[in-house]
Write a protein that holds these residues in place. Structure first.
Motif, PDB file in Angstrom:
ATOM      1  N   GLN A 122       0.826  -1.206   0.000  1.00 41.87           N
ATOM      2  CA  GLN A 122       0.000   0.000   0.000  1.00 41.87           C
ATOM      3  C   GLN A 122       0.864   1.263   0.000  1.00 41.87           C
ATOM      4  OE1 GLN A 122      -3.310   0.149  -0.528  1.00 41.87           O
ATOM      5  NE2 GLN A 122      -3.058  -2.069  -0.818  1.00 41.87           N
ATOM      6  N   ALA A 123       1.964   1.238   0.748  1.00 34.41           N
ATOM      7  CA  ALA A 123       2.879   2.382   0.759  1.00 34.41           C
ATOM      8  C   ALA A 123       3.504   2.578  -0.620  1.00 34.41           C
ATOM      9  CB  ALA A 123       3.966   2.173   1.814  1.00 34.41           C
ATOM     10  N   PHE A 124       3.860   1.474  -1.276  1.00 38.17           N
ATOM     11  CA  PHE A 124       4.414   1.551  -2.627  1.00 38.17           C
ATOM     12  C   PHE A 124       3.398   2.181  -3.572  1.00 38.17           C
ATOM     13  CE2 PHE A 124       4.677  -0.359  -6.867  1.00 38.17           C
ATOM     14  CZ  PHE A 124       5.982  -0.066  -7.223  1.00 38.17           C
ATOM     15  N   ARG A 125       2.157   1.751  -3.512  1.00 38.66           N
ATOM     16  CA  ARG A 125       1.131   2.284  -4.405  1.00 38.66           C
ATOM     17  C   ARG A 125       0.926   3.782  -4.188  1.00 38.66           C
ATOM     18  NH1 ARG A 125      -3.726  -2.279  -4.713  1.00 38.66           N
ATOM     19  NH2 ARG A 125      -2.409  -3.967  -5.558  1.00 38.66           N
ATOM     20  N   LYS A 126       0.936   4.203  -2.963  1.00 29.25           N
ATOM     21  CA  LYS A 126       0.769   5.629  -2.674  1.00 29.25           C
ATOM     22  C   LYS A 126       1.895   6.447  -3.299  1.00 29.25           C
ATOM     23  CE  LYS A 126       0.052   8.861   1.160  1.00 29.25           C
ATOM     24  NZ  LYS A 126      -0.070   8.983   2.640  1.00 29.25           N
ATOM     25  N   LYS A 127       3.118   5.952  -3.190  1.00 29.64           N
ATOM     26  CA  LYS A 127       4.266   6.661  -3.773  1.00 29.64           C
ATOM     27  C   LYS A 127       4.187   6.688  -5.292  1.00 29.64           C
ATOM     28  CE  LYS A 127       7.265   5.398   0.100  1.00 29.64           C
ATOM     29  NZ  LYS A 127       8.349   4.483   0.544  1.00 29.64           N
ATOM     30  N   VAL A 128       3.749   5.584  -5.893  1.00 26.23           N
ATOM     31  CA  VAL A 128       3.641   5.529  -7.359  1.00 26.23           C
ATOM     32  C   VAL A 128       2.567   6.495  -7.843  1.00 26.23           C
ATOM     33  CG1 VAL A 128       2.999   4.053  -9.308  1.00 26.23           C
ATOM     34  CG2 VAL A 128       4.558   3.204  -7.561  1.00 26.23           C
ATOM     35  N   ARG A 129       1.445   6.577  -7.141  1.00 21.70           N
ATOM     36  CA  ARG A 129       0.407   7.546  -7.519  1.00 21.70           C
ATOM     37  C   ARG A 129       0.949   8.969  -7.485  1.00 21.70           C
ATOM     38  NH1 ARG A 129      -2.797   4.352  -4.096  1.00 21.70           N
ATOM     39  NH2 ARG A 129      -2.915   5.964  -2.497  1.00 21.70           N
ATOM     40  N   ARG A 130       1.738   9.270  -6.479  1.00 25.06           N
ATOM     41  CA  ARG A 130       2.325  10.608  -6.396  1.00 25.06           C
ATOM     42  C   ARG A 130       3.274  10.850  -7.566  1.00 25.06           C
ATOM     43  NH1 ARG A 130       7.125  11.970  -5.222  1.00 25.06           N
ATOM     44  NH2 ARG A 130       7.639   9.939  -4.310  1.00 25.06           N
ATOM     45  N   ILE A 131       4.077   9.865  -7.904  1.00 28.24           N
ATOM     46  CA  ILE A 131       5.039  10.016  -8.995  1.00 28.24           C
ATOM     47  C   ILE A 131       4.333  10.327 -10.309  1.00 28.24           C
ATOM     48  CG2 ILE A 131       6.686   8.726 -10.430  1.00 28.24           C
ATOM     49  CD1 ILE A 131       7.584   7.319  -7.829  1.00 28.24           C
ATOM     50  N   PHE A 132       3.186   9.675 -10.548  1.00 32.37           N
ATOM     51  CA  PHE A 132       2.467   9.869 -11.804  1.00 32.37           C
ATOM     52  C   PHE A 132       1.300  10.855 -11.668  1.00 32.37           C
ATOM     53  CE2 PHE A 132       4.606   5.797 -12.521  1.00 32.37           C
ATOM     54  CZ  PHE A 132       5.213   6.077 -13.737  1.00 32.37           C
ATOM     55  N   HIS A 133       1.320  11.649 -10.604  1.00 35.20           N
ATOM     56  CA  HIS A 133       0.417  12.785 -10.423  1.00 35.20           C
ATOM     57  C   HIS A 133      -1.058  12.388 -10.323  1.00 35.20           C
ATOM     58  CE1 HIS A 133       3.598  15.642 -12.433  1.00 35.20           C
ATOM     59  NE2 HIS A 133       4.081  14.939 -11.417  1.00 35.20           N
ATOM     60  N   HIS A 134      -1.338  11.246  -9.740  1.00 36.75           N
ATOM     61  CA  HIS A 134      -2.712  10.868  -9.451  1.00 36.75           C
ATOM     62  C   HIS A 134      -2.997  11.188  -7.989  1.00 36.75           C
ATOM     63  CE1 HIS A 134      -3.548   8.844 -13.240  1.00 36.75           C
ATOM     64  NE2 HIS A 134      -2.362   8.261 -13.157  1.00 36.75           N
ATOM     65  N   SER A 135      -4.047  11.962  -7.754  1.00 38.16           N
ATOM     66  CA  SER A 135      -4.347  12.372  -6.382  1.00 38.16           C
ATOM     67  C   SER A 135      -4.894  11.214  -5.560  1.00 38.16           C
ATOM     68  CB  SER A 135      -5.348  13.530  -6.379  1.00 38.16           C
ATOM     69  OG  SER A 135      -6.552  13.161  -7.028  1.00 38.16           O
ATOM     70  N   ASP A 136      -5.571  10.276  -6.203  1.00 36.84           N
ATOM     71  CA  ASP A 136      -6.061   9.082  -5.513  1.00 36.84           C
ATOM     72  C   ASP A 136      -6.382   8.019  -6.560  1.00 36.84           C
ATOM     73  OD1 ASP A 136      -8.508   9.803  -6.663  1.00 36.84           O
ATOM     74  OD2 ASP A 136      -9.205  10.816  -4.855  1.00 36.84           O
ATOM     75  N   GLU A 137      -6.929   6.917  -6.104  1.00 45.75           N
ATOM     76  CA  GLU A 137      -7.271   5.836  -7.027  1.00 45.75           C
ATOM     77  C   GLU A 137      -8.654   6.097  -7.619  1.00 45.75           C
ATOM     78  OE1 GLU A 137      -6.815   2.325  -4.653  1.00 45.75           O
ATOM     79  OE2 GLU A 137      -4.718   2.068  -5.241  1.00 45.75           O
ATOM     80  N   ARG A 138      -8.682   6.639  -8.817  1.00 46.57           N
ATOM     81  CA  ARG A 138      -9.937   6.951  -9.495  1.00 46.57           C
ATOM     82  C   ARG A 138     -10.324   5.815 -10.441  1.00 46.57           C
ATOM     83  NH1 ARG A 138     -11.519  12.384  -9.243  1.00 46.57           N
ATOM     84  NH2 ARG A 138     -10.032  13.751  -8.202  1.00 46.57           N
TER      85      ARG A 138
END
Length: 478
Positions: free
Chosen positions: A266-282
């Protein structure tokens, strides 16, 4: 003469509910924009800059739809001889409330922005569309036609191309729901070609985006390598309270380790979303990403095949001398169940999720006699990952699938992704890697666990980073 902004700027223009905001959000990589199937959601222009290293390199303006194109066209025709018709229109109607939405549309043009006129080629051309095209021509702004077929099929594509061929500098197909990074670059390259006064700044902006994408992939590579190391070194403990408590302590240590791996993912996914500029899982993720890491379905469809696990175990020591023994029997393990010594046996025995975690139970010895139980000395059960299991490969597959989702999911996309069907074959990336690629993973893990040669570990890490980076370029399409 029209002003030339220092930062290339584009006004996203078109009829309500044509996908303007979707296109803008995807181009600007900004998923905070309000996107709705209800026409007229956008009422005033909104500025969306694209920044790299804290510096704005592009600007997009999301604008409302035309409210009265026919009347605006009549005004522009009457004032066609004016040197600055857009500025005059804004000065005339800006404070009156008349043509309120048209003022919002044309204001960025008055500041030198180019036009990206978004149309939906799944519907026919209407008279109001011809009026809007004519208005935009009379503004004198640079104009790019963007064909965004919302229904997926451009039934009227030829009609739209014919309409815009004469009065637009370029016409480009761009699906705001599915566009990738490569698609964004292609559209910006086209804009650079037709807007000559922006050739140099647009070239810098495009190169900055390319460089930034490389930085993102390298950052993701670092995260994956870091998590492989953390997973290999992960240990969870539970104190054995009294004689006969070993089974509970072992189960609790195993449970803690599984929870730690879930949290790490889950921590990895949060960091990847930030890297690719996604504010959350849409998005609604497929079962392979939405289900628990240790679910039967995930382990059935991700990770290596039994045959590949055999080769990984058998070949891990071929070039590293003695590391096969390390990979086929955990160096710290005194497991509850007897380990399998042969590579083939290990691959079968440790194929499932339930066999991925090893639990070590210490034994007290007084002289030649071993005693179990007792709280003396703080005896603990220790849980760790069996390196010969499929867990590393399942985790890698989940990481790569999530990165691919984040990297390819257009920021303007709002519909949900479909779950997987009745698949029978492995669906992850690791099963498609060549043996040499998988060997880079096993060598890195083996060197971490062996803890004897820092130089070999550094070399294994460099090799793994280069391999993973190349794979990330492949799955992200750039």
């Amino acid at each position: 003469m029209r002003p030339i902004p220092s930062i290339p700027s584009f006004a996203i223009v078109g009829q309500p509910n044509e996908g303007k905001t979707t296109v803008m959000a995807t181009l600007a990589e900004d998923d905070r924009a309000a996107i709705s199937p209800v026409p007229g959601t956008t009422q005033v222009r909104q500025r969306y800059p694209v920044s790299v290293d804290g510096e704005d390199i592009l600007v997009f303006f999301d604008t409302p739809g035309f409210e009265n194109a026919e009347a605006v066209l009549e005004w522009f025709k009457k004032n066609e001889g004016l040197p600055s018709p857009v500025e005059t229109f804004i000065a005339t109607f800006g404070g009156q409330g008349t043509f309120r939405q048209e003022v919002e549309i044309l204001a960025p043009l008055g500041e030198g922005a180019a036009v990206m006129y978004v149309v939906d080629a799944s519907r026919p051309v209407r008279p109001v569309d011809r009026q809007e095209v004519e208005v935009l021509r009379l503004t004198g702004a640079r104009r790019i036609g963007v064909i965004n077929s919302k229904a997926g099929e451009g039934e009227y594509l030829d009609d739209w191309r014919q309409l815009m061929a004469r009065d637009f500098n370029h016409v480009h197909e761009f699906n705001g729901h599915k566009a990738t990074f490569r698609d964004r670059i292609k559209l910006l390259e086209a804009a650079r070609t037709v807007i000559q006064e922006w050739e140099v700044p647009m070239g810098r902006s495009i190169q900055a985006l390319r460089d930034d994408w490389e930085v993102r992939l390298r950052e993701v590579t670092g995260l994956i390598v870091q998590d492989i190391k953390g997973t290999a070194e992960l240990r969870e403990h539970e104190t054995i309270q009294n004689p006969g408590d070993e089974e509970r302590a072992a189960a609790r240590a195993k449970e803690r380790l599984m929870d730690a791996l879930r949290q790490r993912e889950q921590a990895f996914r949060k960091k990847v979303r930030r890297i690719f500029h996604h504010s959350d899982e849409r998005w609604l993720m497929s079962e392979l990403l939405g289900q628990d890491l240790f679910s039967m379905e995930v382990w059935r469809l991700l990770g290596l095949t039994r045959g590949q696990l055999v080769l990984v175990g058998a070949g891990s020591g071929a070039v590293s001398g003695g590391l096969a023994a390390l990979f086929l029997g955990h160096p710290h393990a005194a497991p509850l169940t007897m380990p399998i010594g042969a590579a083939g046996g290990a691959a079968v025995a440790w194929f499932g999720a339930e066999k991925a975690i090893n639990v070590k139970l210490p034994r007290r010895k007084i002289g030649p006699v071993a005693f179990g139980g007792g709280k003396i000395g703080g005896r603990q059960a220790e849980a760790s990952i069996l390196p010969q299991s499929n867990l590393f490969w399942v985790v890698l597959d989940r990481y790569f699938l999530y990165v691919e989702l984040c990297a390819s999911w257009a920021h303007g996309r709002r519909e949900k992704s479909a779950p997987i069907g009745d698949e029978e074959k492995k669906m992850g990336v690791t099963t498609r890697w060549e043996g040499a690629g998988r060997k880079k993973v096993t060598e890195y893990v083996a060197n971490i666990l062996k803890r004897k040669d820092p130089e070999k570990l550094d070399a294994a890490e460099r090799a793994l980073r280069a391999f993973l980076l190349a794979e990330l370029h492949g799955i992200t399409g750039f």
